[in-house]
Design an enzyme around this catalytic site. Structure first.
Site, mmCIF file in Angstrom:
data_model
loop_
_atom_site.group_PDB
_atom_site.id
_atom_site.type_symbol
_atom_site.label_atom_id
_atom_site.label_comp_id
_atom_site.label_asym_id
_atom_site.label_seq_id
_atom_site.Cartn_x
_atom_site.Cartn_y
_atom_site.Cartn_z
ATOM 1 N N LYS A 205 -4.960 -3.900 2.164
ATOM 2 C CA LYS A 205 -5.695 -3.487 3.368
ATOM 3 C C LYS A 205 -6.496 -4.688 3.857
ATOM 4 C CE LYS A 205 -9.038 -0.126 5.184
ATOM 5 N NZ LYS A 205 -10.154 -1.006 5.537
ATOM 6 N N SER B 161 -9.180 -3.274 0.144
ATOM 7 C CA SER B 161 -10.234 -3.611 1.102
ATOM 8 C C SER B 161 -11.242 -4.596 0.509
ATOM 9 C CB SER B 161 -10.912 -2.322 1.584
ATOM 10 O OG SER B 161 -11.744 -2.554 2.690
#
Length: 532
Positions: free
Chosen positions: A446, A421
């Site tokens: 991600k 992320s």
């Protein structure tokens, strides 16, 4: 009367965000909640009235829907508003002793505005009635901001109807919340989810950097749905028990975790310091009996989530010169991460470091804004930090504005499978802008951004609002970032000592094979004059 209005997390990315305002009034026997949000023209829809059935509801395009079984209130609005207006009314009348709630939705500009009305029977159970309103609130926010405009190729308005019918006969809030979670699961995105008020308070505490728990970062694997340990906080009960990144959580206190998201499982792990929790884990790397399954009883403790640890490593170059390398370990992108990173860099600059290693291994992410703020500490000018893609396929680059790096010394970034992320956003920004080389393993992958909205009942809705690409337009989602130089698995089996500023930890850093490779790459940068 409490207003029905989400509170946007100011730390959430301003991507497809919905600026909101609230007011509440009373119209006769109806409580009217006004929830005003900006809506784009592309998402305006026409609705055809459908027959009403007990336990169901209707959505229609007239300003007033009339039916002998459902009473509907027309909600006036300012003609200058471009808004989504949600009004929840309550009125008692005879239809199988049911109570009816009314939700009016006005979309788009005044000239093209369309008044939509949703009418449904209100549950007699007060706590379920509250969750009914939460359901409609969540449905509306997803309808306007979810990254996939097809909602995983389904009729999102019909899904609201089906969920409301299923929720109506329930008698507990927990059961009602499960219906919302079921509705969200049909979107096919494990990162779009709702958490209860209690879970949201724990989430906020965790992002603030303090909690009572066992020291695990966990997340749902988007491919398998299983709950995977992203990292353990050094010195925590989980780390002392030998739980490692990559282990899968199977049960907590005897309860199977099928269908749990990461935050729900984390909530079960947290608790009062001094209590214990038993977890069943599976390690794919484990050799021996029972195929790697084991149960571990963990004590809960006070855990300080300081996101930064750093040290100055003395290093001798191939030509015999003694230099100083600044090592920074970033554990998570919390609210204090950027400020602590700035302080660490400034302190190491004062100590005369000549190169840096930024360690993002096993950093599961966090606040995207914190990742962007950290990136700007290493870059100059108006560089692109990340490219976002909204639900309509429009790409929006996020640029720095007249940036000034805190240091221009050579930089290496360490990544691995646990880097996800915001870690991938930061690594991509530094790599694609030529500021750093990447060393380690391919990252988690991600490539989606979530907004966090607090709902009227104190619960919170996480919505995937955008996808992102690196500055060089590399897709990251379910792909990850491949480093320039790889470390083998054996190399990553590095010492587990806590990394603080004390000199006693320097030897453990020097024994980390990936750090040794990083120092070699920094020597090459110095010798070739390729420092950024």
């Amino acid at each position: 009367m409490e207003a029905l209005c989400p509170k946007l997390d100011l730390n959430a990315p301003r991507i497809s965000s919905i600026p909101c305002k609230c007011s509440s009034t009373r119209l006769g026997s109806f409580d009217s909640y006004r929830f005003s949000c900006l809506i784009s023209k592309s998402r305006r829809r026409s609705f055809v009235p459908s027959p009403l059935k007990f336990g169901g509801f209707r959505i229609c395009s007239e300003k007033r829907c009339l039916d002998r079984d459902y009473e509907v209130v027309e909600v006036k609005r300012d003609e200058l508003d471009r808004s989504l207006i949600e009004s929840v009314g309550r009125s008692f009348f005879s239809f199988a002793a049911a109570v009816t709630a009314v939700i009016s939705v006005c979309c788009d500009s005044p000239a093209l505005a369309e008044s939509l009305t949703v009418a449904f029977p209100v549950s007699r159970a007060r706590e379920v009635n509250t969750v009914q309103r939460t359901l409609v609130e969540a449905w509306g926010l997803i309808r306007e901001s979810f990254v996939d405009p097809t909602f995983n190729h389904q009729d999102w308005d019909l899904k609201l109807q089906q969920t409301m019918v299923e929720m109506f006969p329930l008698r507990s809030a927990d059961a009602a919340y499960s219906k919302i979670r079921g509705m969200l699961s049909t979107l096919g995105d494990p990162f779009t989810r709702i958490i209860s008020p209690k879970e949201y308070q724990s989430f906020r505490i965790g992002s603030d950097g303090n909690l009572q728990g066992v020291g695990l970062f966990i997340n749902a694997d988007p491919r398998s749905g299983s709950l995977v340990v992203m990292s353990c906080i050094e010195g925590s009960p989980a780390a002392r028990a030998g739980i490692h990144e990559g282990d899968e959580l199977i049960e907590i206190d005897g309860e199977k975790l099928d269908g749990f998201d990461g935050e729900a499982a984390a909530q079960k792990l947290r608790g009062t310091a001094g209590t214990t929790v038993t977890v069943k884990v599976h390690s794919g790397k484990a050799l021996g009996s029972d195929s790697g399954f084991r149960e571990v009883k963990l004590p809960r403790e006070f855990i300080k989530l300081s996101p930064i640890s750093f040290a100055v490593i003395p290093h001798r170059t191939p030509d015999g010169h003694l230099t100083k390398t600044g090592y920074v370990k970033l554990l998570a992108f919390s609210q204090t991460a950027a400020a602590e990173m700035e302080s660490a860099i400034q302190e190491m600059e004062d100590q005369g470091v000549q190169s840096y290693i930024l360690d993002l291994r096993n950093n599961p992410g966090g606040l995207v804004k914190a990742g962007l703020d950290v990136a700007q500490m290493w870059l100059d000018g108006d560089e692109i930090l990340v490219n976002t893609i909204d639900r309509d396929g429009n790409m929006l680059p996020i640029n720095m504005v007249n940036g000034h790096a805190l240091t221009h010394d050579p930089l290496v970034v360490l990544v691995n499978e646990g880097s996800a992320s915001a870690s991938e956003i930061l690594a991509g920004a530094l790599h694609d802008n030529g500021r750093a080389i990447l060393i380690g393993h391919k990252t988690f992958g991600k490539g989606k951004i979530q907004s966090v909205t607090e709902l009227h009942d104190g619960s919170a809705l996480f919505i995937t609002v955008a996808k992102y690409l690196s500055p060089a337009l590399h897709d990251i989602d379910q792909v990850g970032i491949m480093p320039d130089v790889q470390c083998t698995t054996d190399m990553l089996a590095a010492p587990k000592e806590t990394l603080l500023k004390e000199k006693g930890t320097i030897s453990s850093l020097e024994a980390d094979s990936c750090i040794m490779i990083a120092e070699h790459e920094l020597d090459i940068q110095e010798s070739t004059g390729s420092a950024s």
